[in-house]
Design an enzyme around this catalytic site. Structure first.
Site, PDB file in Angstrom:
ATOM      1  N   GLY A 126      47.204  39.525   9.105  1.00 50.95           N
ATOM      2  CA  GLY A 126      47.200  38.203   8.565  1.00 50.95           C
ATOM      3  C   GLY A 126      45.940  38.170  10.200  1.00 50.95           C
ATOM      4  O   GLY A 126      45.440  38.274  10.805  1.00 50.95           O
ATOM      5  N   ARG A 127      46.344  36.348  10.077  1.00 50.81           N
ATOM      6  CA  ARG A 127      45.238  35.605  10.788  1.00 50.81           C
ATOM      7  C   ARG A 127      45.637  36.011  12.285  1.00 50.81           C
ATOM      8  O   ARG A 127      44.935  36.957  13.497  1.00 50.81           O
ATOM      9  CB  ARG A 127      45.339  34.114  10.947  1.00 50.81           C
ATOM     10  CG  ARG A 127      44.421  33.365  10.088  1.00 50.81           C
ATOM     11  CD  ARG A 127      44.791  31.829  10.051  1.00 50.81           C
ATOM     12  NE  ARG A 127      45.749  32.196   9.379  1.00 50.81           N
ATOM     13  CZ  ARG A 127      46.190  31.905   8.345  1.00 50.81           C
ATOM     14  NH1 ARG A 127      45.388  31.326   7.537  1.00 50.81           N
ATOM     15  NH2 ARG A 127      47.354  31.112   7.676  1.00 50.81           N
ATOM     16  N   ILE A 128      47.179  35.701  12.417  1.00 48.35           N
ATOM     17  CA  ILE A 128      48.207  36.261  14.262  1.00 48.35           C
ATOM     18  C   ILE A 128      47.643  37.881  14.057  1.00 48.35           C
ATOM     19  O   ILE A 128      46.963  38.224  15.557  1.00 48.35           O
ATOM     20  CB  ILE A 128      48.858  36.093  14.641  1.00 48.35           C
ATOM     21  CG1 ILE A 128      48.933  34.548  14.059  1.00 48.35           C
ATOM     22  CG2 ILE A 128      49.523  36.144  15.224  1.00 48.35           C
ATOM     23  CD1 ILE A 128      50.450  33.412  13.810  1.00 48.35           C
ATOM     24  N   THR A 173      56.879  38.268  17.328  1.00 46.03           N
ATOM     25  CA  THR A 173      56.518  36.764  17.432  1.00 46.03           C
ATOM     26  C   THR A 173      55.995  36.644  16.074  1.00 46.03           C
ATOM     27  O   THR A 173      56.074  34.931  15.702  1.00 46.03           O
ATOM     28  CB  THR A 173      55.410  36.525  18.302  1.00 46.03           C
ATOM     29  OG1 THR A 173      54.087  36.724  17.481  1.00 46.03           O
ATOM     30  CG2 THR A 173      55.237  36.878  19.449  1.00 46.03           C
ATOM     31  N   SER A 174      57.305  36.611  15.382  1.00 48.55           N
ATOM     32  CA  SER A 174      57.130  36.720  13.267  1.00 48.55           C
ATOM     33  C   SER A 174      58.200  35.777  13.719  1.00 48.55           C
ATOM     34  O   SER A 174      57.895  34.452  13.639  1.00 48.55           O
ATOM     35  CB  SER A 174      56.539  37.344  12.786  1.00 48.55           C
ATOM     36  OG  SER A 174      57.600  39.039  12.934  1.00 48.55           O
ATOM     37  N   ARG A 175      59.039  36.686  12.913  1.00 51.67           N
ATOM     38  CA  ARG A 175      60.211  35.101  12.355  1.00 51.67           C
ATOM     39  C   ARG A 175      62.180  36.798  12.521  1.00 51.67           C
ATOM     40  O   ARG A 175      61.774  37.528  12.364  1.00 51.67           O
ATOM     41  CB  ARG A 175      60.862  35.326  10.872  1.00 51.67           C
ATOM     42  CG  ARG A 175      59.667  33.783  10.845  1.00 51.67           C
ATOM     43  CD  ARG A 175      60.116  32.238  11.468  1.00 51.67           C
ATOM     44  NE  ARG A 175      59.649  31.286  11.038  1.00 51.67           N
ATOM     45  CZ  ARG A 175      58.417  30.816  11.901  1.00 51.67           C
ATOM     46  NH1 ARG A 175      57.679  31.462  12.990  1.00 51.67           N
ATOM     47  NH2 ARG A 175      58.516  29.826  10.649  1.00 51.67           N
ATOM     48  N   GLU A 201      68.547  31.698  15.798  1.00 54.10           N
ATOM     49  CA  GLU A 201      67.750  30.811  17.271  1.00 54.10           C
ATOM     50  C   GLU A 201      68.750  29.781  17.296  1.00 54.10           C
ATOM     51  O   GLU A 201      69.229  28.791  16.267  1.00 54.10           O
ATOM     52  CB  GLU A 201      66.698  30.593  16.280  1.00 54.10           C
ATOM     53  CG  GLU A 201      65.965  32.131  16.784  1.00 54.10           C
ATOM     54  CD  GLU A 201      64.031  31.509  16.615  1.00 54.10           C
ATOM     55  OE1 GLU A 201      63.616  30.328  16.600  1.00 54.10           O
ATOM     56  OE2 GLU A 201      63.502  32.890  16.260  1.00 54.10           O
ATOM     57  N   HIS A 259      60.987  31.236  21.431  1.00 55.51           N
ATOM     58  CA  HIS A 259      59.671  30.487  20.292  1.00 55.51           C
ATOM     59  C   HIS A 259      58.934  29.694  20.384  1.00 55.51           C
ATOM     60  O   HIS A 259      59.150  28.699  20.060  1.00 55.51           O
ATOM     61  CB  HIS A 259      60.644  30.142  19.304  1.00 55.51           C
ATOM     62  CG  HIS A 259      60.539  30.729  17.892  1.00 55.51           C
ATOM     63  ND1 HIS A 259      61.078  30.278  16.653  1.00 55.51           N
ATOM     64  CD2 HIS A 259      58.933  30.114  17.599  1.00 55.51           C
ATOM     65  CE1 HIS A 259      60.071  30.312  15.520  1.00 55.51           C
ATOM     66  NE2 HIS A 259      58.886  30.272  15.947  1.00 55.51           N
ATOM     67  N   ALA A 284      55.749  30.570  20.934  1.00 57.19           N
ATOM     68  CA  ALA A 284      54.220  31.246  20.648  1.00 57.19           C
ATOM     69  C   ALA A 284      53.440  30.445  20.846  1.00 57.19           C
ATOM     70  O   ALA A 284      51.695  30.709  20.699  1.00 57.19           O
ATOM     71  CB  ALA A 284      53.581  32.035  19.733  1.00 57.19           C
TER      72      ALA A 284
HETATM   73  C1  DGY Z   1      55.223  28.996  13.288  1.00 56.25           C
HETATM   74  O1  DGY Z   1      54.379  27.445  13.409  1.00 56.25           O
HETATM   75  O2  DGY Z   1      55.543  29.238  12.204  1.00 56.25           O
HETATM   76  C2  DGY Z   1      55.805  29.137  14.844  1.00 56.25           C
HETATM   77  O3  DGY Z   1      56.048  30.098  14.659  1.00 56.25           O
HETATM   78  C3  DGY Z   1      55.818  28.184  15.808  1.00 56.25           C
HETATM   79  O4  DGY Z   1      54.594  27.624  15.811  1.00 56.25           O
END
Ligand code: DGY
Length: 338
Positions: free
Chosen positions: A166-168, A247-249, A278, A297, A299
């Site tokens: 996706g975007r990221i 960096t997702s979940r 978390e 967390h 990012a």
């Molecule tokens: C989100 O926005 O989903 C990130 O995990 C926190 O910025």
């Protein structure tokens, strides 16, 4: 006056803001509403959240707040908008919101590049063993230049596997291009041929991505399908020199399996911005491993980006209070029922 007959200015609707957010969002919300702002550094405990939400017209929630039927029952039927201060919304029972006709806002787009920056920073830090080097110097172990000291993995020329394009994920690919990396991606949706060319990215099956990549970076949403997508079987398919970046979940990775894979040398390293749970407890076995880098967390945590997220969350909240369509709504089907 909106179609719903509610004017934010006239009625001073009641809202709960579940944490202090940057001024860019806090100021417009507190100016236009009767806002209860939870000022503690930690999220409101569940019973406090349920108590404070009673009678509010809008809720500005964070990813640490579970928004579900129990909360809606505690809030009452006047609650007409939930604005989440995040792009992700796995803390929210969206079908429950839709059933009750409540639109849910999120903050896509503004944090894309900042999140990709951090993902790439984690990749580089883990590849070149920066945390280990930092600890080594601070502990007074640095006695000479060493030909065998802290050898890491090259980034340039390596293969990056991106899960979730996706975007990221695409911004991650763009950064990888600057380092001459080969980019593979896995996503249920194929990018357009133009995007694939521009990003020099090739779509592959998950097994191929895992077996070919030197770095695997996760950018997928958390859904029932992606929970524990990276499990023991997935680690076994990866190269022993591979590094995982998340960096997702957190729950996209099976953390017990990750610990075993790192401990047994099945993969070489991991760099995690997100964990399960978390916060990661300080006595987590993962934190005993020098090959595992964990940050809390962060990012999207740049000054500018958090300001943009705050202002977007405020716009969603205030639009919902006025009875207008949210500028960024995760359940637009809610409007079809009106
Ligand atoms: C989100 O926005 O989903 C990130 O995990 C926190 O910025």
């Amino acid at each position: 006056m909106s179609s719903a007959g509610q004017s934010v200015e006239a009625g001073r609707p009641r809202v709960l803001v579940a944490r202090i957010i940057p001024q860019a969002g806090l100021v417009p919300v507190t100016e236009a509403t009767d806002a209860d702002v939870w000022a503690d550094e930690l999220p409101p405990p569940r019973d406090e959240l349920l108590r404070r939400v009673a009678g509010v017209d809008g809720l500005l929630s964070l990813l640490t707040d579970r928004v579900d039927d129990e909360l809606f029952d505690a809030a009452g039927p006047q609650l007409r908008v939930v604005s989440n201060f995040a792009v992700g919304f796995d803390n929210i029972d969206v079908p429950a919101c839709t059933r009750r006709g409540i639109p849910v806002g999120n903050t896509p787009g503004v944090l894309t590049e900042t999140t990709a920056d951090l993902a790439f920073a984690l990749l580089m830090a883990a590849a070149r063993r920066l945390p280990e080097g930092y600890d080594y110097v601070r502990a007074g172990h640095w006695r000479t230049w060493g030909p065998m000291l802290l050898l890491g993995q090259d980034i340039h020329g390596a293969t990056l596997g991106i899960v979730g394009f996706g975007r990221i994920g695409r911004e991650m690919a763009r950064r990888a291009g600057g380092f001459g990396m080969r980019v593979l991606y896995h996503d249920v949706n194929a990018a357009s041929p133009d995007d694939e060319r521009r990003l020099n990215a090739t779509r592959v099956e998950m097994d191929e991505l895992l077996s070919q990549s030197d770095f695997v970076s996760l950018h997928t949403n958390l859904t029932p399908e992606t929970r524990h997508l990276l499990d023991g079987a997935a680690f076994a398919r990866m190269k022993p020199t591979a590094i995982l970046v998340n960096t997702s979940r957190g729950p996209v990775v099976d953390h017990d399996a990750l610990f075993e894979a790192l401990r047994d040398g099945v993969i070489a390293g991991a760099a995690l911005d997100v964990t399960d749970p978390e916060p990661l407890p300080a006595d987590s076995p993962l934190l005993t491993l020098p090959s595992c880098l964990v940050v809390p967390h962060i990012a999207s945590a740049s000054v500018v980006t958090r300001g943009k997220m705050a202002s977007m969350a405020a716009e969603n909240l205030l639009a919902g209070l006025r009875g207008e369509r949210l500028p960024n709504c995760v359940n637009p089907e809610v409007y079809e029922r009106r």
